[in-house]
Write an enzyme that holds these catalytic residues in place. Structure first.
Site, PDB file in Angstrom:
ATOM      1  N   HIS A   1      -2.853   6.869   7.478  1.00  0.00           N
ATOM      2  CA  HIS A   1      -1.915   7.840   6.881  1.00  0.00           C
ATOM      3  C   HIS A   1      -2.635   9.124   6.460  1.00  0.00           C
ATOM      4  CE1 HIS A   1       2.038   5.959   6.626  1.00  0.00           C
ATOM      5  NE2 HIS A   1       1.548   4.854   6.101  1.00  0.00           N
TER       6      HIS A   1
ATOM      7  N   GLY B   1       0.851  -1.189   0.000  1.00  0.00           N
ATOM      8  CA  GLY B   1       0.000   0.000   0.000  1.00  0.00           C
ATOM      9  C   GLY B   1       0.882   1.233   0.000  1.00  0.00           C
TER      10      GLY B   1
ATOM     11  N   HIS C   1      -4.431   0.730   7.694  1.00  0.00           N
ATOM     12  CA  HIS C   1      -3.103   1.365   7.814  1.00  0.00           C
ATOM     13  C   HIS C   1      -3.026   2.579   6.875  1.00  0.00           C
ATOM     14  CE1 HIS C   1       1.498   0.966   7.971  1.00  0.00           C
ATOM     15  NE2 HIS C   1       1.314   1.723   6.903  1.00  0.00           N
ATOM     16  N   GLU C   2      -3.528   2.419   5.638  1.00  0.00           N
ATOM     17  CA  GLU C   2      -3.478   3.536   4.675  1.00  0.00           C
ATOM     18  C   GLU C   2      -4.436   4.654   5.075  1.00  0.00           C
ATOM     19  OE1 GLU C   2      -1.009   3.341   2.939  1.00  0.00           O
ATOM     20  OE2 GLU C   2      -0.707   1.177   3.001  1.00  0.00           O
TER      21      GLU C   2
ATOM     22  N   GLN D   1       2.650   9.980   2.068  1.00  0.00           N
ATOM     23  CA  GLN D   1       3.985   9.356   2.094  1.00  0.00           C
ATOM     24  C   GLN D   1       4.882   9.838   0.959  1.00  0.00           C
ATOM     25  OE1 GLN D   1       2.254   5.156   2.527  1.00  0.00           O
ATOM     26  NE2 GLN D   1       4.139   5.009   3.689  1.00  0.00           N
TER      27      GLN D   1
ATOM     28  N   CYS E   1       5.972  -0.284   7.648  1.00  0.00           N
ATOM     29  CA  CYS E   1       5.561   0.911   6.907  1.00  0.00           C
ATOM     30  C   CYS E   1       6.760   1.410   6.125  1.00  0.00           C
ATOM     31  CB  CYS E   1       5.072   1.986   7.876  1.00  0.00           C
ATOM     32  SG  CYS E   1       4.521   3.496   7.051  1.00  0.00           S
ATOM     33  N   LEU E   2       6.526   1.761   4.867  1.00  0.00           N
ATOM     34  CA  LEU E   2       7.622   2.271   4.034  1.00  0.00           C
ATOM     35  C   LEU E   2       8.185   3.576   4.600  1.00  0.00           C
ATOM     36  CD1 LEU E   2       5.998   1.512   0.569  1.00  0.00           C
ATOM     37  CD2 LEU E   2       7.931   0.302   1.616  1.00  0.00           C
TER      38      LEU E   2
HETATM   39  O1  GNR Z   1       4.149  -2.682   2.550  1.00  0.00           O
HETATM   40  C1  GNR Z   1       3.513  -2.571   3.611  1.00  0.00           C
HETATM   41  N1  GNR Z   1       3.251  -3.681   4.343  1.00  0.00           N
HETATM   42  C2  GNR Z   1       2.372  -3.701   5.398  1.00  0.00           C
HETATM   43  C3  GNR Z   1       2.388  -4.809   6.238  1.00  0.00           C
HETATM   44  C4  GNR Z   1       1.515  -4.888   7.293  1.00  0.00           C
HETATM   45  C5  GNR Z   1       0.616  -3.878   7.522  1.00  0.00           C
HETATM   46  C6  GNR Z   1       0.593  -2.760   6.724  1.00  0.00           C
HETATM   47  C7  GNR Z   1       1.462  -2.669   5.661  1.00  0.00           C
HETATM   48  S1  GNR Z   1       1.420  -1.292   4.621  1.00  0.00           S
HETATM   49  C8  GNR Z   1       3.083  -1.242   4.083  1.00  0.00           C
HETATM   50  C9  GNR Z   1       3.281  -0.151   3.054  1.00  0.00           C
HETATM   51  C10 GNR Z   1       3.002   1.193   3.678  1.00  0.00           C
HETATM   52  O2  GNR Z   1       3.751   1.753   4.434  1.00  0.00           O
HETATM   53  N2  GNR Z   1       1.852   1.740   3.395  1.00  0.00           N
HETATM   54  O3  GNR Z   1       1.519   2.917   3.956  1.00  0.00           O
HETATM   55 NI    NI Z   2       2.594   3.001   5.857  1.00  0.00          NI
END
Ligand code: GNR
Ligand code: NI
Length: 171
Positions: free
Chosen positions: A140, A46, A136-137, A51, A94-95
């Site tokens: 953000h 995601g 999670h997104e 980001q 998270c990236l």
């Molecule tokens: O690549 C991602 N893997 C992930 C693993 C577990 C829960 C959420 C994520 S999202 C993350 C990419 C990211 O930072 N998206 O905002």
């Molecule tokens: Ni993230």
């Protein structure tokens, strides 16, 4: 299309609530395409516009397995309209918090309403990894990172390590 650079914490732009997309124009579509390319390049499941330094309520996701055909999702102005009472704990990364992981408790299933890249209103009912990713997104877009769901001790430890790594990479 282009691979965009991904902001890492601590960065004030990751803490700001994003604003709704008013019109899905060429600029928004170009952003979405670049975000998909950036997400696949990273690679991640995601990526939210904040980001890549864009304060708009847009994210992309693809939780398909490596051996499966790609299954990109584009969510514009998303909202969670239902959450299960059942909660699950799972490890998240998270990236924007590279090399750090933590266990986060979230609803097991959600229904998310959004516009797709054509502007059609849609709903997705998600469980498992997709439900985890969508939440999670969505966080953000509200300036929330997964570390905000951890203890203050663990959050501050991760932020301190990231700040130190940044100082060393500049030196
Ligand atoms: O690549 C991602 N893997 C992930 C693993 C577990 C829960 C959420 C994520 S999202 C993350 C990419 C990211 O930072 N998206 O905002
Ligand atoms: Ni993230």
């Amino acid at each position: 299309m282009a691979v965009l650079s991904i902001l890492t914490a601590p960065d004030a732009r990751l803490k700001e609530p994003a604003r709704p997309v008013e019109r899905i124009d060429e600029r928004v579509l170009a952003l979405v395409d670049a975000m998909l390319e950036t997400m696949y390049d990273a690679p991640g499941i995601g990526l939210a516009a904040p980001q890549v330094g864009v304060g708009l309520r847009v994210f992309v996701a693809d939780v398909s397995a490596k051996e499966e055909p790609p299954s990109p999702l584009v969510l514009i102005n998303p909202a969670i309209v239902w959450r299960s009472e059942e909660l699950v704990v799972a490890e998240e990364g998270c990236l924007s918090l590279p090399e750090h992981y933590g266990e986060v408790t979230r609803p097991a299933e959600v229904v998310m309403r959004h516009r797709d890249r054509e502007g059609s209103l849609r709903e997705i009912r998600a469980a498992g990894l997709l439900a985890r990713c969508l939440q999670h997104e969505q966080d953000h877009l509200d300036g929330i990172l997964f570390i905000d769901h951890l203890s203050m001790l663990r959050r501050n430890m991760i932020l301190r390590k990231l700040a130190k790594a940044r100082r060393q990479s500049r030196a």
